[in-house]
Design a protein around this motif. Structure first.
Motif, PDB file in Angstrom:
ATOM      1  N   TRP A   7      42.273  38.557  37.323  1.00  0.00           N
ATOM      2  CA  TRP A   7      43.051  39.876  37.062  1.00  0.00           C
ATOM      3  C   TRP A   7      44.330  39.535  36.423  1.00  0.00           C
TER       4      TRP A   7
ATOM      5  N   TYR B  38      39.789  34.972  41.610  1.00  0.00           N
ATOM      6  CA  TYR B  38      39.981  36.568  41.512  1.00  0.00           C
ATOM      7  C   TYR B  38      41.059  37.003  41.064  1.00  0.00           C
ATOM      8  N   GLN B  39      42.294  36.397  41.708  1.00  0.00           N
ATOM      9  CA  GLN B  39      43.620  36.488  41.059  1.00  0.00           C
ATOM     10  C   GLN B  39      43.815  35.942  39.656  1.00  0.00           C
TER      11      GLN B  39
ATOM     12  N   THR C 267      39.706  33.562  46.324  1.00  0.00           N
ATOM     13  CA  THR C 267      40.683  34.594  46.116  1.00  0.00           C
ATOM     14  C   THR C 267      41.480  34.225  44.871  1.00  0.00           C
ATOM     15  N   ARG C 268      41.644  32.976  44.521  1.00  0.00           N
ATOM     16  CA  ARG C 268      42.548  32.502  43.632  1.00  0.00           C
ATOM     17  C   ARG C 268      41.692  32.704  42.139  1.00  0.00           C
TER      18      ARG C 268
END
Length: 179
Positions: free
Chosen positions: A79, A75-76, A72-73
């Motif tokens: 972004w 992915y963040q 998830t990090r």
């Protein structure tokens, strides 16, 4: 290693190199960076905010991409990279379109020697890399939908502890203690 993982790793390393170098350069010469921001065609009050915000966001992208605790990090981080690069790309695009009276560029390193059109292509390349990273890291994360179901079809739901506690309260042992 899968092809997607290799591509994500290459995108991560490229973005880490970009954001790390520009953040360090800004922090190395804070007064010079602040002076450059004040000459940009932006509201004067925003220069004081961007003075701290930009290097912190760039370092944040580096941290998310370089030391991910989970996917998830990454992915963040992708972004954040895409949002930063979109902002810088729009700024350069407006300069190429002659929306500014003058075109001062506060870019350093190798980017400083580029023309505005070359700089636009540079930014579009990194924006595309960030977007590619978003797409691939989302697929690698499993792409959970709002119900918790993943692309594989199985839902990952949290353990329901409420039922356990309600059953314990309804048990005979609780009734004996209650009376």
């Amino acid at each position: 290693m899968k092809t997607k993982s290799i591509i994500i790793t290459l995108v991560r390393l490229t973005l880490i190199a970009l954001w790390g170098s520009v953040a360090v350069e800004k922090l190395w010469d804070l007064s010079g960076f602040h002076s450059i921001l004040r000459r940009q065609p932006i509201p004067e009050w925003s220069a004081d905010i961007l003075f701290w915000l930009l290097p912190l966001l760039e370092l944040g992208a580096v941290v998310l991409l370089a030391w991910p605790q989970n996917r998830t990090r990454i992915y963040q981080g992708m972004w954040l990279s895409a949002v930063l690069m979109l902002g810088f790309t729009l700024f350069i695009l407006f300069g190429v379109l002659d929306w500014y009276e003058k075109r001062p560029c506060g870019c350093g390193s190798i980017i400083n020697g580029l023309s505005w059109k070359e700089h636009l292509w540079f930014n579009l390349t990194f924006l595309t890399l960030s977007w590619t990273g978003i797409i691939l890291s989302k697929k690698q994360r499993g792409g959970a939908d709002k119900d918790g179901a993943t692309e594989g079809g199985s839902a990952k739901r949290p353990i329901n502890t409420t039922g356990f506690f309600l059953n314990a309260l309804k048990s005979k042992d609780y009734e004996n203690v209650k009376n």
